[in-house]
Design an enzyme around this catalytic site. Structure first.
Site, PDB file in Angstrom:
ATOM      1  N   HIS A 183       0.839  -1.190   0.000  1.00 38.71           N
ATOM      2  CA  HIS A 183       0.000   0.000   0.000  1.00 38.71           C
ATOM      3  C   HIS A 183       0.881   1.250   0.000  1.00 38.71           C
ATOM      4  CE1 HIS A 183      -3.683   2.163   2.000  1.00 38.71           C
ATOM      5  NE2 HIS A 183      -3.347   2.658   0.827  1.00 38.71           N
TER       6      HIS A 183
ATOM      7  N   LYS B 268      27.466 -23.989 -18.990  1.00 43.39           N
ATOM      8  CA  LYS B 268      28.009 -25.158 -18.310  1.00 43.39           C
ATOM      9  C   LYS B 268      29.264 -24.704 -17.574  1.00 43.39           C
ATOM     10  CE  LYS B 268      29.758 -29.823 -19.445  1.00 43.39           C
ATOM     11  NZ  LYS B 268      30.099 -30.016 -18.071  1.00 43.39           N
TER      12      LYS B 268
ATOM     13  N   ASP C 167      -0.183  -4.336   4.141  1.00 42.50           N
ATOM     14  CA  ASP C 167      -1.324  -4.717   4.961  1.00 42.50           C
ATOM     15  C   ASP C 167      -1.458  -6.232   4.964  1.00 42.50           C
ATOM     16  OD1 ASP C 167      -2.684  -2.178   5.814  1.00 42.50           O
ATOM     17  OD2 ASP C 167      -2.563  -1.805   3.658  1.00 42.50           O
TER      18      ASP C 167
HETATM   19 MN    MN Z   1      -3.085   0.187   4.329  1.00 44.15          MN
END
Ligand code: MN
Length: 265
Positions: free
Chosen positions: A41, A181, A49
């Site tokens: 957020h 390789k 959150d």
């Molecule tokens: Mn938030």
């Protein structure tokens, strides 16, 4: 009592793209676990959150530093209002002036198991794409909680990845990467509490043969880490040289290993 009262009180359904259900939250029961989501957020201050489905709502914490990856360092988690279940799939832009204004994206989601759910302590096991394993959220005072990552037992029975022979190259669908390789020795490195353990493709402990790699432990401090890679010795011209590595491969004496490490690092 409507568990979403606080959530609704902070939002204007006409002004935010967030789900704002008109009805009270259903009173489902899921004592064993349910879905979880972690949303990134970009609000006034960036945070993640963490939301857990519990009895009809998403119980939520805002974690400014994100989910901890080091069992020795707990992260602050601020308990926030319960969110509606529909929020678990929400991504979008919360407009300026609205509560939580900024961009919200899903950082991870999946199922979780409840190991303990008390008023002041929640122990869970997450099964996501980015995070898996045990976590504990515990209250330190009021809305202030801490999030703790449990030390993970390293999974048994692991082997280094080996090349497989195919008659045609894999499809060019962007999901494949090329690796040269290396002409070295394939190994797994388990790093825990600053200690490194190296395991060969035959599950032999080869730690003592490569003292140079103990530095991995210092470089990663308290982190728990599992690396799959290849041990090589570079010869003249900077190319991996298997002949130079051969003198190092079957050493089981620490002082001899150190001596050879000086000659063919
Ligand atoms: Mn938030």
């Amino acid at each position: 009592m409507d568990k979403l009262q606080a959530y609704r009180g902070k939002r204007d359904a006409a002004r935010t793209p967030e789900p704002v259900p008109a009805e009270p939250a259903l009173t489902g029961e899921n004592p064993d676990g349910g879905m979880f989501v972690i949303q990134e957020h970009h609000a006034r201050r960036l945070h993640w959150d963490v939301r857990l489905e519990r009895d009809g709502v998403l119980v939520s914490w805002a974690v400014p530093k994100g989910v901890p990856d080091d069992p020795a360092v707990n992260h602050l988690a601020v308990h926030t209002e319960d969110h509606p279940l529909e929020y678990g799939s929400f991504e979008g832009e919360i407009p300026r002036g609205q509560y939580g204004a900024g961009t919200m994206t899903i950082w991870d989601s999946g199922r979780y198991e409840t190991l303990k759910w008390a008023k002041d302590e929640v122990k869970i096991r997450l099964h996501g794409q980015r995070v898996t394993g045990g976590y504990t959220l515990f209250q330190t005072g009021g809305k202030q909680w801490m999030m703790h990552r449990e030390r993970q037992p390293l999974p048994p029975g692991l082997r280094p990845m080996l090349a497989a022979l195919w008659s045609t190259p894999p499809p060019d669908d962007g999901k494949w990467a090329l690796e040269m390789k290396w002409d070295g020795v394939r190994a797994l490195a388990f790093v825990e509490r600053g200690q490194v353990r190296l395991m060969s493709r035959t599950e032999r402990d080869i730690t003592v043969a490569y003292p140079e790699l103990t530095g991995l432990g210092h470089a990663t401090s308290h982190k728990q880490l599992l690396l799959d890679g290849e041990i090589v010795v570079f010869g003249e011209g900077g190319w991996p040289e298997f002949e130079a590595l051969q003198s190092r491969m079957h050493v089981s004496d620490a002082s001899q290993a150190r001596l050879l490490a000086g000659q063919n690092p």
